[in-house]
Design a protein around this motif. Structure first.
Motif, PDB file in Angstrom:
ATOM      1  N   LEU A  77      12.471   2.837  -2.381  1.00  0.00           N
ATOM      2  CA  LEU A  77      11.921   2.311  -1.129  1.00  0.00           C
ATOM      3  C   LEU A  77      10.401   2.429  -1.099  1.00  0.00           C
ATOM      4  O   LEU A  77       9.700   1.491  -0.694  1.00  0.00           O
ATOM      5  CB  LEU A  77      12.539   3.049   0.062  1.00  0.00           C
ATOM      6  N   VAL A  78       9.889   3.588  -1.513  1.00  0.00           N
ATOM      7  CA  VAL A  78       8.434   3.787  -1.526  1.00  0.00           C
ATOM      8  C   VAL A  78       7.769   2.826  -2.508  1.00  0.00           C
ATOM      9  O   VAL A  78       6.723   2.235  -2.214  1.00  0.00           O
ATOM     10  CB  VAL A  78       8.086   5.249  -1.868  1.00  0.00           C
ATOM     11  N   MET A  79       8.382   2.651  -3.681  1.00  0.00           N
ATOM     12  CA  MET A  79       7.824   1.734  -4.671  1.00  0.00           C
ATOM     13  C   MET A  79       7.870   0.295  -4.179  1.00  0.00           C
ATOM     14  O   MET A  79       6.999  -0.524  -4.519  1.00  0.00           O
ATOM     15  CB  MET A  79       8.576   1.869  -5.995  1.00  0.00           C
ATOM     16  N   ARG A  80       8.865  -0.031  -3.374  1.00  0.00           N
ATOM     17  CA  ARG A  80       8.934  -1.379  -2.809  1.00  0.00           C
ATOM     18  C   ARG A  80       7.749  -1.618  -1.863  1.00  0.00           C
ATOM     19  O   ARG A  80       7.128  -2.679  -1.881  1.00  0.00           O
ATOM     20  CB  ARG A  80      10.255  -1.559  -2.054  1.00  0.00           C
ATOM     21  N   MET A  81       7.456  -0.618  -1.053  1.00  0.00           N
ATOM     22  CA  MET A  81       6.302  -0.721  -0.143  1.00  0.00           C
ATOM     23  C   MET A  81       5.005  -0.829  -0.938  1.00  0.00           C
ATOM     24  O   MET A  81       4.141  -1.669  -0.644  1.00  0.00           O
ATOM     25  CB  MET A  81       6.235   0.505   0.762  1.00  0.00           C
ATOM     26  N   LEU A  82       4.857   0.043  -1.934  1.00  0.00           N
ATOM     27  CA  LEU A  82       3.652   0.032  -2.752  1.00  0.00           C
ATOM     28  C   LEU A  82       3.537  -1.281  -3.514  1.00  0.00           C
ATOM     29  O   LEU A  82       2.441  -1.835  -3.668  1.00  0.00           O
ATOM     30  CB  LEU A  82       3.672   1.216  -3.724  1.00  0.00           C
ATOM     31  N   GLY A  83       4.671  -1.781  -3.992  1.00  0.00           N
ATOM     32  CA  GLY A  83       4.681  -3.055  -4.700  1.00  0.00           C
ATOM     33  C   GLY A  83       4.233  -4.205  -3.810  1.00  0.00           C
ATOM     34  O   GLY A  83       3.527  -5.114  -4.266  1.00  0.00           O
ATOM     35  N   GLU A  84       4.645  -4.176  -2.547  1.00  0.00           N
ATOM     36  CA  GLU A  84       4.233  -5.224  -1.608  1.00  0.00           C
ATOM     37  C   GLU A  84       2.716  -5.261  -1.473  1.00  0.00           C
ATOM     38  O   GLU A  84       2.090  -6.327  -1.534  1.00  0.00           O
ATOM     39  CB  GLU A  84       4.861  -4.975  -0.241  1.00  0.00           C
ATOM     40  N   MET A  85       2.109  -4.072  -1.294  1.00  0.00           N
ATOM     41  CA  MET A  85       0.656  -4.004  -1.112  1.00  0.00           C
ATOM     42  C   MET A  85      -0.093  -4.283  -2.409  1.00  0.00           C
ATOM     43  O   MET A  85      -1.119  -4.973  -2.404  1.00  0.00           O
ATOM     44  CB  MET A  85       0.279  -2.620  -0.568  1.00  0.00           C
ATOM     45  N   SER A  86       0.417  -3.767  -3.527  1.00  0.00           N
ATOM     46  CA  SER A  86      -0.288  -3.905  -4.801  1.00  0.00           C
ATOM     47  C   SER A  86      -0.168  -5.306  -5.388  1.00  0.00           C
ATOM     48  O   SER A  86      -1.081  -5.773  -6.070  1.00  0.00           O
ATOM     49  CB  SER A  86       0.236  -2.871  -5.802  1.00  0.00           C
ATOM     50  N   VAL A 393       1.746  11.644  -0.715  1.00  0.00           N
ATOM     51  CA  VAL A 393       1.413  10.298  -1.195  1.00  0.00           C
ATOM     52  C   VAL A 393       2.437   9.297  -0.681  1.00  0.00           C
ATOM     53  O   VAL A 393       2.080   8.223  -0.164  1.00  0.00           O
ATOM     54  CB  VAL A 393       1.350  10.268  -2.736  1.00  0.00           C
ATOM     55  N   TRP A 394       3.714   9.625  -0.809  1.00  0.00           N
ATOM     56  CA  TRP A 394       4.762   8.706  -0.361  1.00  0.00           C
ATOM     57  C   TRP A 394       4.685   8.455   1.139  1.00  0.00           C
ATOM     58  O   TRP A 394       4.902   7.339   1.600  1.00  0.00           O
ATOM     59  CB  TRP A 394       6.137   9.262  -0.737  1.00  0.00           C
ATOM     60  N   LEU A 395       4.359   9.490   1.904  1.00  0.00           N
ATOM     61  CA  LEU A 395       4.259   9.346   3.356  1.00  0.00           C
ATOM     62  C   LEU A 395       3.090   8.428   3.724  1.00  0.00           C
ATOM     63  O   LEU A 395       3.216   7.567   4.605  1.00  0.00           O
ATOM     64  CB  LEU A 395       4.082  10.721   4.008  1.00  0.00           C
ATOM     65  N   VAL A 396       1.967   8.599   3.055  1.00  0.00           N
ATOM     66  CA  VAL A 396       0.805   7.747   3.307  1.00  0.00           C
ATOM     67  C   VAL A 396       1.107   6.297   2.930  1.00  0.00           C
ATOM     68  O   VAL A 396       0.670   5.364   3.616  1.00  0.00           O
ATOM     69  CB  VAL A 396      -0.425   8.276   2.542  1.00  0.00           C
ATOM     70  N   ILE A 397       1.853   6.097   1.851  1.00  0.00           N
ATOM     71  CA  ILE A 397       2.247   4.740   1.453  1.00  0.00           C
ATOM     72  C   ILE A 397       3.054   4.083   2.570  1.00  0.00           C
ATOM     73  O   ILE A 397       2.862   2.898   2.883  1.00  0.00           O
ATOM     74  CB  ILE A 397       3.044   4.766   0.137  1.00  0.00           C
TER      75      ILE A 397
END
Length: 496
Positions: A77-86, A393-397
């Motif tokens: 889930l966190v990587m999905r969020m980060l992937g969206e932004m990146s 880090v995950w929380l900030v993401i």
């Protein structure tokens, strides 16, 4: 917040003016598709999977699979969020740069420096772990000597070019992937009685329930298991930092994000499932020899310990290599945004942020010294005070993605090529789960969870104070710009 740099064909995240290839021209696209693919796959496989899983199995029994599944879901889930932004905005600062734009300069400053601190401490941990193995093979060289050699070799590798980092990581990660794949295949055959010469009474799916049940120590052990395994997942985000130095950052981020599910499922859940099926969870050999060594021994494979030592050493070198790369790129990004010395944002003619690399490895050497001189005081403080950074880090993401989705939709909706599922509900649910894990750590005195979270919060508080003082002295920074694709013009986006 400062503007983020434009991506272009020769260099991403330019660190200053200059022609492509000239000193100071910025990072360059030196990573090939095969490098990014293997970095993405290998980044999720840390040395902690091999050496840390035995304590989790001993604590939760077969239920450790639920612990890994829970943390694995969190990482997906966190990587999905980060992937969206990146994918919308590839940059070497990754989540730190996104937090800078979405939440404010204090957030980008704080999480960037905490992440850098985490990885430079990891450098010392992994260098020492590798030195222990190498000293066992060649005792003529003292342990500190091996740690020094390993650090110097990988520092030199990172200083040459990003391509040399990518090539080393390609082979390091490749060995890890092949080793785990072979372990799962051979172990799976043994579990189902298809491998000759294996004790069929000991190996089998029945091991999941035959020794006190699937949850022999109760449901609460699942959460305790989460605390023991959560930090072994750190590194899955490296692909989003490295993508900024690839020829097609958006495609690289999208591919890495979409493949995270099967990577977690196969390498973590698959290999741990094989271990707990090959041996009873309460087998003394798991805690004595390590889970994977014990599993290989049960298959009658000769020299299982040395084979696993080689795989662990490869994982350690991979972690060291990526740790130095990641720390230096985060320092580079902080330098670009004015949150670190400007020298950190300067690059060589090969696109290497030399000062950022040397500063990162210098702290790593200091930490190695503390590990040998003051292992139970100074170094223990460093390790514990960086222990919860992954969760921070995950929380900030999570909070960055909540804000960045609105910014991207308003300014460049066509860049939402990767989208977080069930936004914003699943994002809030993920953040709540992370907060719950942090809170549960405060109740854990048996595995030092409380000490880790308190010391990590202390360091985070110090960094936050510095961030706000720095912001007050500078009077804030101007609104950020969202960089466009290679060759496109940038459009300003206000984060507030």
């Amino acid at each position: 917040m400062t503007s983020q740099p434009t991506l272009n064909k020769t260099g991403n995240d330019p660190g200053g003016p200059g022609e492509p290839g000239a000193a100071g021209s910025g990072l360059q696209a030196g990573l090939k598709n095969r490098h990014l693919s293997m970095i993405a796959i290998g980044g999720v496989i840390g040395a902690g999977l091999f050496v840390g899983s035995s304590s989790g199995i001993a604590t939760a029994g077969p239920g450790i699979l639920l612990s890994y599944a829970l943390v694995g879901t969190l990482v997906v889930l966190v990587m999905r969020m980060l992937g969206e932004m990146s994918a919308a905005n590839p940059t070497s600062g990754s989540f730190s740069a996104h937090a800078d734009r979405a939440l404010g300069s204090w957030a980008g400053f704080s999480i960037g420096w905490l992440y850098w601190f985490f990885w430079v401490v990891v450098l010392a941990v992994e260098a020492t772990a590798g030195a222990v193995i190498l000293e066992g093979w060649m005792p003529a060289v003292p342990q500190w000597g091996w740690a020094l050699i390993v650090m110097l070799v990988l520092t030199a590798t990172n200083l040459v070019s990003v391509g040399s980092y990518g090539e080393f990581e390609f082979w390091f990660a490749g060995i890890k992937v092949v080793a785990i794949a072979a372990f799962i295949i051979v172990g799976g055959l043994a579990v189902f009685g298809l491998l000759p010469g294996v004790d069929s009474e000991q190996a089998g799916v029945s091991n999941l329930t035959a020794h006190g049940g699937f949850l022999p120590n109760g449901p609460g052990a699942i959460l305790t298991g989460v605390l023991l395994v959560v930090f072994s997942f750190m590194g899955s985000e490296i692909a989003t930092l490295a993508a900024g130095e690839s020829e097609n950052p958006r495609q690289a981020v999208t591919k890495a994000t979409n493949s995270i599910i099967w990577r977690v499922a196969v390498f973590y859940l698959g290999s741990i499932a094989v271990v707990v099926c090959l041996l009873p969870w309460d087998s003394k050999s798991i805690t004595k020899d390590g889970s994977y060594v014990a599993a290989l021994d049960s298959l009658g494979i000769a020299h299982a310990g040395q084979i696993m030592n080689f795989i662990v050493l490869t994982s350690v070198l991979s972690c060291l290599n990526s740790g130095l790369y990641t720390a230096s790129r985060m320092a580079f990004s902080l330098g670009q945004r004015g949150d670190a010395p400007k020298a950190f944002a300067r690059t060589t003619s090969n696109g290497v942020p030399r000062t950022a690399i040397l500063a990162s490895v210098a702290f790593g050497f200091v930490a190695v010294f503390f590990n040998y001189k003051f292992p139970d005081s100074v170094f223990l403080f460093l390790v514990n005070s960086s222990g919860a950074v992954a969760l921070f880090v995950w929380l900030v993401i999570c909070f960055s993605q909540l804000r960045m989705r609105k910014i991207i939709k308003a300014e460049a909706p066509e860049k939402l090529v990767v989208k977080m599922w069930l936004y914003p509900y699943l994002t809030w649910a993920t953040a709540a789960l992370i907060v719950f894990i942090l809170g549960y750590m405060l109740t854990d005195t048996e595995h030092d969870g409380r000490q880790t979270i308190l010391l990590s919060l202390l360091v985070a508080a110090v960094v936050l104070v510095i961030a706000f003082v720095k912001k007050g002295l500078r009077g804030g920074r101007p609104a950020a710009e969202v960089p466009q694709d290679k060759g496109e013009e940038r459009s300003e986006v206000s984060a507030g």
